[in-house]
Design a protein around this motif. Structure first.
Motif, short mmCIF file in Angstrom:
data_model
loop_
_atom_site.label_atom_id
_atom_site.label_comp_id
_atom_site.label_asym_id
_atom_site.label_seq_id
_atom_site.Cartn_x
_atom_site.Cartn_y
_atom_site.Cartn_z
N MET B 101 0.83 -1.21 0.00
CA MET B 101 0.00 0.00 0.00
C MET B 101 0.86 1.25 0.00
SD MET B 101 -2.99 -0.79 2.76
CE MET B 101 -3.93 -2.30 2.78
N THR B 102 1.82 1.31 0.92
CA THR B 102 2.64 2.52 1.01
C THR B 102 3.44 2.74 -0.27
OG1 THR B 102 4.22 1.14 2.20
CG2 THR B 102 2.94 2.68 3.50
N ASP B 103 3.98 1.66 -0.83
CA ASP B 103 4.75 1.80 -2.05
C ASP B 103 3.90 2.41 -3.16
OD1 ASP B 103 6.88 0.78 -0.75
OD2 ASP B 103 6.83 -1.19 -1.67
N ALA B 104 2.70 1.86 -3.31
CA ALA B 104 1.80 2.37 -4.34
C ALA B 104 1.46 3.83 -4.08
CB ALA B 104 0.53 1.52 -4.38
N LEU B 105 1.16 4.14 -2.84
CA LEU B 105 0.78 5.51 -2.50
C LEU B 105 1.94 6.48 -2.67
CD1 LEU B 105 -1.56 5.56 0.60
CD2 LEU B 105 -1.88 6.64 -1.61
N LYS B 106 3.11 6.05 -2.24
CA LYS B 106 4.28 6.91 -2.39
C LYS B 106 4.54 7.23 -3.86
CE LYS B 106 7.25 5.99 1.62
NZ LYS B 106 8.40 5.18 2.08
N HIS B 107 4.43 6.19 -4.66
CA HIS B 107 4.63 6.38 -6.09
C HIS B 107 3.68 7.43 -6.64
CE1 HIS B 107 5.74 5.25 -10.18
NE2 HIS B 107 4.45 5.24 -10.48
N LEU B 108 2.43 7.32 -6.23
CA LEU B 108 1.43 8.28 -6.69
C LEU B 108 1.73 9.68 -6.15
CD1 LEU B 108 -1.87 6.22 -6.29
CD2 LEU B 108 -0.74 6.88 -8.41
N ALA B 109 2.05 9.75 -4.87
CA ALA B 109 2.28 11.05 -4.24
C ALA B 109 3.47 11.76 -4.87
CB ALA B 109 2.48 10.87 -2.74
N GLU B 110 4.47 10.98 -5.26
CA GLU B 110 5.66 11.59 -5.87
C GLU B 110 5.32 12.31 -7.18
OE1 GLU B 110 8.54 8.47 -6.33
OE2 GLU B 110 8.81 8.31 -4.15
N HIS B 111 4.34 11.75 -7.88
CA HIS B 111 3.98 12.34 -9.16
C HIS B 111 2.89 13.39 -9.05
CE1 HIS B 111 6.17 8.74 -10.31
NE2 HIS B 111 6.40 9.32 -11.47
N CYS B 112 2.50 13.69 -7.83
CA CYS B 112 1.48 14.72 -7.64
C CYS B 112 2.17 16.05 -7.36
CB CYS B 112 0.56 14.35 -6.48
SG CYS B 112 -0.62 15.63 -6.04
N HIS B 113 1.83 17.06 -8.13
CA HIS B 113 2.49 18.36 -7.97
C HIS B 113 2.31 18.90 -6.55
CE1 HIS B 113 3.62 18.68 -12.13
NE2 HIS B 113 2.38 18.41 -12.51
N GLY B 114 1.12 18.72 -6.03
CA GLY B 114 0.86 19.22 -4.68
C GLY B 114 0.80 20.73 -4.63
N ASP B 115 0.21 21.31 -5.65
CA ASP B 115 0.08 22.77 -5.66
C ASP B 115 -1.40 23.17 -5.69
OD1 ASP B 115 -0.72 22.10 -8.18
OD2 ASP B 115 1.09 22.80 -9.17
N HIS B 116 -1.68 24.34 -6.21
CA HIS B 116 -3.06 24.85 -6.22
C HIS B 116 -3.89 24.26 -7.34
CE1 HIS B 116 -0.83 27.19 -9.16
NE2 HIS B 116 -1.99 27.52 -9.72
N ARG B 117 -3.23 23.63 -8.31
CA ARG B 117 -3.98 23.14 -9.47
C ARG B 117 -4.74 21.85 -9.13
NH1 ARG B 117 0.79 22.86 -13.68
NH2 ARG B 117 1.83 22.21 -11.75
N PRO B 118 -5.82 21.61 -9.84
CA PRO B 118 -6.65 20.43 -9.52
C PRO B 118 -6.08 19.11 -10.05
CG PRO B 118 -7.66 21.67 -11.31
CD PRO B 118 -6.47 22.47 -10.85
N GLU B 119 -5.22 19.17 -11.06
CA GLU B 119 -4.72 17.93 -11.66
C GLU B 119 -3.98 17.10 -10.61
OE1 GLU B 119 -4.29 20.92 -13.15
OE2 GLU B 119 -5.93 20.52 -14.56
N CYS B 120 -4.41 15.84 -10.46
CA CYS B 120 -3.79 15.04 -9.41
C CYS B 120 -3.77 13.57 -9.78
CB CYS B 120 -4.56 15.23 -8.11
SG CYS B 120 -3.93 14.21 -6.77
N PRO B 121 -2.60 13.02 -9.99
CA PRO B 121 -2.49 11.60 -10.38
C PRO B 121 -3.03 10.65 -9.31
CG PRO B 121 -0.34 12.53 -9.89
CD PRO B 121 -1.30 13.67 -9.90
N ILE B 122 -3.08 11.09 -8.07
CA ILE B 122 -3.61 10.23 -7.02
C ILE B 122 -5.09 9.97 -7.26
CG2 ILE B 122 -4.00 9.98 -4.54
CD1 ILE B 122 -1.62 11.90 -4.11
#
Lengths: 157, 157
Positions: B101-122
């Motif tokens: 679970m953590t591996d999958a989530l980390k992978h997703l979180a790494e590719h998420c910009h984490g900014d104000h924009r709505p686009e989110c791979p998670i």
DNA sequence: TTAGGGCTTCCAACGGTCGGAAGGTCAAGC
DNA sequence: GCTTGACCTTCCGACCGTTGGAAGCCCTAA
């Protein structure tokens, strides 16, 4: 679509679909005149979302947040990332705890002969290492396997 | 000794001591005329044993087996080792799941910009990668944050 | 019309622990 | 002797997420 169909297509059991509706995670489904819940493809899509998030170990509370963000076109990906990171931290904390348990147990098991003799460092450790001698002397009459008590609502399998 | 004393000395709450007695994990305590449970040092010892085993993640069922073996002077250490090994396997299986679970989530979180924009791979992954485009088009009206349903016995915090 | 499956609601269990209510008991201090 | 407060008792429910089952209604195909 009836509830059984969405269940099959989404992988979420009918029990859980009704439960999610009850706790307000998903909106109440429309009903036929007979009272049957009816669903659309969008509902299947949403339930698949829920299923995946649950598979990743998100709690229902976190799921509610994620669903809100998912439905919000103006969300900030940072909010999603925050939830994910928090969940990752929780998972890693849990892993650490389990790791500590297994390490301790493995250490004990390695030092246990595992033969016909009663001497066992695993039990000795559980009993408290300091009191090993006392245990050998006078503490051998304990045990849950003795006279079976009443056992009202629950019992050990 | 009253139940409060054993509780303090063993680290097992009074609630749990009564519960363990109820399910038959420990024998029923003797009672005073007033109905108070009374305990001896041996009981403290046994409860400490239980506490340690629980801390190591043993289930109550496994605990019952361990207690039986503990009380059996003629036990074979192999039996104890078997239970421990089985428990280690369960723990490691659980760790593996959490790791995945953590591996999958980390992978997703790494590719998420984490900014104000709505686009989110998670979110995109949770929604189902194949249907990302469809989601952007017509699936933005879902969500649990809408009209609050009745919420009978349980609700999301 | 009947049989079967699906649907409905409601209630309970799982594991393990905790919180709390309502009431009895015990010790100390007055 | 009486009050106070800490302790004890039982009982009931909540937590989390999921499952099982009962009782009864609905729908469809034969």
């Amino acid at each position: 679509m009836n509830i059984g169909d969405v269940s099959r297509e989404s992988g979420v059991s009918t029990k859980m679909i009704r439960y999610y509706e009850e706790i307000g995670l998903i909106p109440a489904a429309h009903r036929t005149e007979a009272g049957y819940r009816t669903y659309s493809d969008k509902d299947v899509h949403q339930l698949r979302f829920i299923r995946r998030a649950r598979d990743l170990g998100f709690s229902v509370t976190q799921l509610a947040e994620l669903l809100t963000l998912w439905s919000d076109g103006h969300r900030a990906s940072a909010d999603v990332k925050r939830i994910a990171r928090q969940h990752i931290a929780e998972l890693e904390h849990k892993i650490q705890e389990l790791r500590a348990m297994t390490d301790a147990l493995k250490h004990l098991a390695e030092h246990c002969h595992g033969d016909h003799r009663p001497e066992c460092p695993i039990l000795e450790d559980l009993a408290g290492a300091v009191e090993v001698e006392a245990r050998h002397m006078d503490l051998t009459r304990f045990g849950a396997g003795g006279v079976d008590p009443v056992r009202r609502k629950k019992e050990i399998h």
